[in-house]
Motif scaffolding. Structure first.
Motif: not given
Length: 714
Positions: A66-69, A207-214, A240-244
């Motif tokens: 479900g990639l959201d760009d 291994s993936g920062v939670p979207r809650a930080f964003h 989708s929310w970890n851009l790097q």
């Protein structure tokens, strides 16, 4: 030519592929480690079928996750797609902070990196680990203890921004052994980000920062780029929310690998992190081949691992090309493993509207000269060897342009095809810059690595005394078997880890040396709160930076009942000031150990077997326990009758410096033992172990877990 081996199109890519890399063309089943015949694989022959299968898999995989760009398309985050060189910056680094003036020196830090390898696009300011856990300050406390607090950090961020460098701040999900906060990590992190104007958050061990930080940062009007240490275990949906993200060292296979996350979303810039490597050529080749970034990490938690001259020059040229042609490196049109003409040479094709770039690497340990690649010729096109900074005229035959280049051993090349009439922009200036760099072949530069040379900070001898004062213990002269090892978590047993004693040619973790120690006296007990209060009253001592100074006192005095507890929240500078006032000095580390151990090599001051009654009880609570009085455990006396050497409080001894690092050796350990993670500052109860505590400034160095005792010369 068709491959005799089973191809990727035959095997297909499973949606369950969880590793960080994709199998290369023509790879037999069992990739990446089981086969022995890599030299037999016909990469060029399998490339077309492989690329077809790879594209099919990507299309399906994007649907599955479900990639959201939308964030990749957001203008505020466009910079992340040009963020190729990233540095982890230790705040204790002497190029970043000057302890003599108490000032941050961002320009000096960046000037050095620019001179050596062309500078960086972003930094990760590292102020938590490895000192965290020496007391109960957590990750969100330590940022406030930086010189100047958040205001000081805000100015640092502004200084980096003035040089065009983005700033990441770290967060650690494992920090649940220090004192508890009043809000979730993402809310507390967002408050800091908004206060200082940071651009990104690095998730240490995530291994993936939670979207809650964003979400939390965006709510405060400061949306950030999230950058986990790794994404391989979290599932690719976090793209989708970890851009790097970082990826650990890539396999040193003959056939270069394709980084999976970069293939799934080419705008996701992965940075290769290989902190302990002394040879960077393979990592830099993979960055060049994949159009991804590199973590230029040279101060690794106090272990200095500088790039060699050759690797620094390589990074400069790789990054220059990536920055200049960044727009070509972030599209779905990338063709990894484009066909080449010679064995051991591999290429990626980066097509664009008016230009196409080919990045080539030589995986051989020998040079490869001649024609390297044949590309579809366009009448009127211009061709440039951008690695060497010059226009070229390829051989044209059968509608193809044959590009020739001399690739050094494990070298690089890059071809640019510019469409007829295309705007050249600043291309000529860029080519001139690359030609200047190419004037010195990489093979002429040193690839020899050397560890940083440390020096022991001198200690001024005291006035010799005929006998020990009443509060001290006389320790006779002796030849002492000084055997000790560092308990610092990182660095394995590599050269350069831990400290370098004056008799050693380099720093190392394990030390053993017979040393002649002159007679000296040492305090029977650590300096107490009452002792330090007498010093302040008599001397009027007031540190230049008072932050955290005696923070456990109340209204300038020890709390009632704590007078006989060891004084803490004093930096090494404060301890030296007390010692000078008292006509004493801090003990050398080997003096401290001799006074604690005697001459029989015992493990603890009282003997070789552990005694619970000889030390304060250890605490696994999240807050510091009340420290025991210095005379509360007479069973813990050393052979000379020195008390409270182990388990009461860490104690300042020697300081070591190299060009980038200040660190103090602390001895004895403390009862505070946070237990939610093995990343906390390790304990050192045993007399054959010591802690290495990184030094920056008194505001940050002072600790509720570190005190001291004094010595003098007899």
């Amino acid at each position: 030519m068709s491959s005799p081996h089973r191809t990727t199109s035959d095997v297909k890519f499973s949606h369950a592929l969880t590793g960080p890399y994709l199998p290369p063309p023509g790879k037999v089943p069992g990739w990446p480690f089981q086969d022995m015949g890599r030299w037999k694989i016909d990469v060029a022959g399998a490339a077309d079928e492989w690329l077809t299968g790879l594209r099919e898999w990507r299309r399906e995989h994007r649907l599955r996750i479900g990639l959201d760009d939308s964030l990749y398309r957001a203008p505020d985050f466009a910079w992340s797609q040009r963020n190729f060189v990233h540095a982890l910056t230790m705040v204790e680094d002497l190029y970043f902070f000057d302890p003599e003036t108490g000032r941050y020196t961002v320009d000096r830090y960046l000037d050095d990196l620019t001179e050596r390898f062309g500078g960086v696009d972003s930094v990760l300011l590292w102020y938590i680990y490895p000192n965290i856990g020496v007391d109960d300050r957590g990750q969100f406390d330590l940022v406030h203890d930086l010189p100047g607090g958040l205001d000081g950090l805000k100015q640092v961020v502004a200084d980096f921004h003035a040089r065009g460098v983005k700033v990441f701040l770290p967060t650690m999900p494992w920090d649940h052994g220090t004192r508890e906060g009043d809000a979730p990590d993402w809310e507390r992190m967002a408050d800091i980000v908004a206060a200082v104007g940071a651009d990104g958050i690095n998730g240490d061990t995530y291994s993936g920062v939670p979207r809650a930080f964003h979400v939390a940062c965006e709510a405060r009007g400061r949306a950030v780029v999230l950058q986990p240490e790794s994404t391989a275990q979290a599932g690719d949906h976090i793209l989708s929310w970890n851009l790097q993200s970082w990826t650990k060292r890539v396999p040193n296979e003959t056939i270069p690998i394709v980084v999976k996350l970069k293939w799934v979303e080419p705008r996701h810039i992965v940075q290769i992190e290989n902190r302990w490597s002394r040879e960077r050529w393979s990592d830099l080749q993979h960055a060049f081949f994949n159009g991804i970034g590199y973590v230029a990490w040279e101060n690794v938690f106090g272990f200095v691992n500088r790039l060699t001259d050759r690797d620094a020059a390589t990074l400069r040229r790789v990054a220059a090309i990536q920055r200049r042609f960044a727009r070509l490196l972030v599209t779905d049109d990338w063709i990894p493993h484009d066909r080449t003409l010679q064995s051991g040479i591999f290429s990626s094709r980066w097509p664009g509207k008016d230009a196409t770039l080919w990045t080539l690497i030589n995986r051989c340990e020998y040079g490869v000269a001649g024609e390297q690649i044949a590309v579809a010729h366009v009448d009127g096109a211009a061709y440039f060897d951008v690695w060497n900074g010059r226009a070229v005229t390829p051989r044209i035959a059968d509608g193809r342009a044959y590009f020739g280049a001399d690739l050094e051993p494990r070298g690089f090349a890059a071809l640019l095809q510019l469409a007829p009439g295309a705007d050249r922009g600043d291309l000529d200036a860029f080519l001139a810059e690359m030609a200047t760099h190419a004037a010195t072949p990489l093979t002429d530069l040193s690839a020899t690595w050397a560890s940083a040379q440390q020096r022991l900070v001198p200690v001024v001898a005291t006035k010799p005394h005929g006998e020990a004062p009443a509060t001290m213990v006389a320790v006779p002269a002796a030849t002492f078997e000084f055997a000790v090892h560092g308990v610092v978590i990182e660095g394995y047993d590599a050269e350069g880890v831990d400290v370098q004693y004056p008799w050693e040619p380099n720093a190392r973790r394990f030390h053993r040396h017979r040393i002649d120690i002159a007679a000296f006296a040492i305090d029977r007990f650590p300096v107490t709160n009452a002792d330090f209060k007498a010093f302040i009253d008599a001397s009027g001592y007031a540190p230049a930076d008072p932050h955290n100074f005696l923070r456990h006192w109340i209204d300038g005095a020890p709390a009632p009942g704590s007078e006989r507890q060891p004084v803490v929240w004093v930096g090494i500078e404060d301890a030296r000031a007390y010692a000078a006032w008292a006509g004493k000095r801090l003990p050398r580390e080997w003096e401290w150990q001799y006074a604690a151990q005697g001459l029989d090599g015992r493990r603890y001051p009282w003997g070789n077997d552990w005694r619970e009654d000889a030390v304060p009880p250890p605490s696994l609570e999240r807050t510091m326990p009340a420290l025991a009085d210095v005379d509360a455990h007479p069973e813990g006396a050393s052979p000379f009758g020195v008390m409270a050497m182990t388990g009461h409080v860490w104690q300042w001894t020697d300081e070591y410096r190299d060009a980038h690092v200040r660190a103090a050796v602390v001895r004895g350990g403390s009862p505070y033992q946070p237990h939610s993670s093995h990343w906390y500052f390790p304990q050192g109860y045993a007399l054959d172990s010591h802690g290495k505590y990184l030094l920056m400034a008194p505001s940050k160095d002072r600790s509720g877990g570190i005190g001291f005792r004094c010595a003098l010369d007899l």
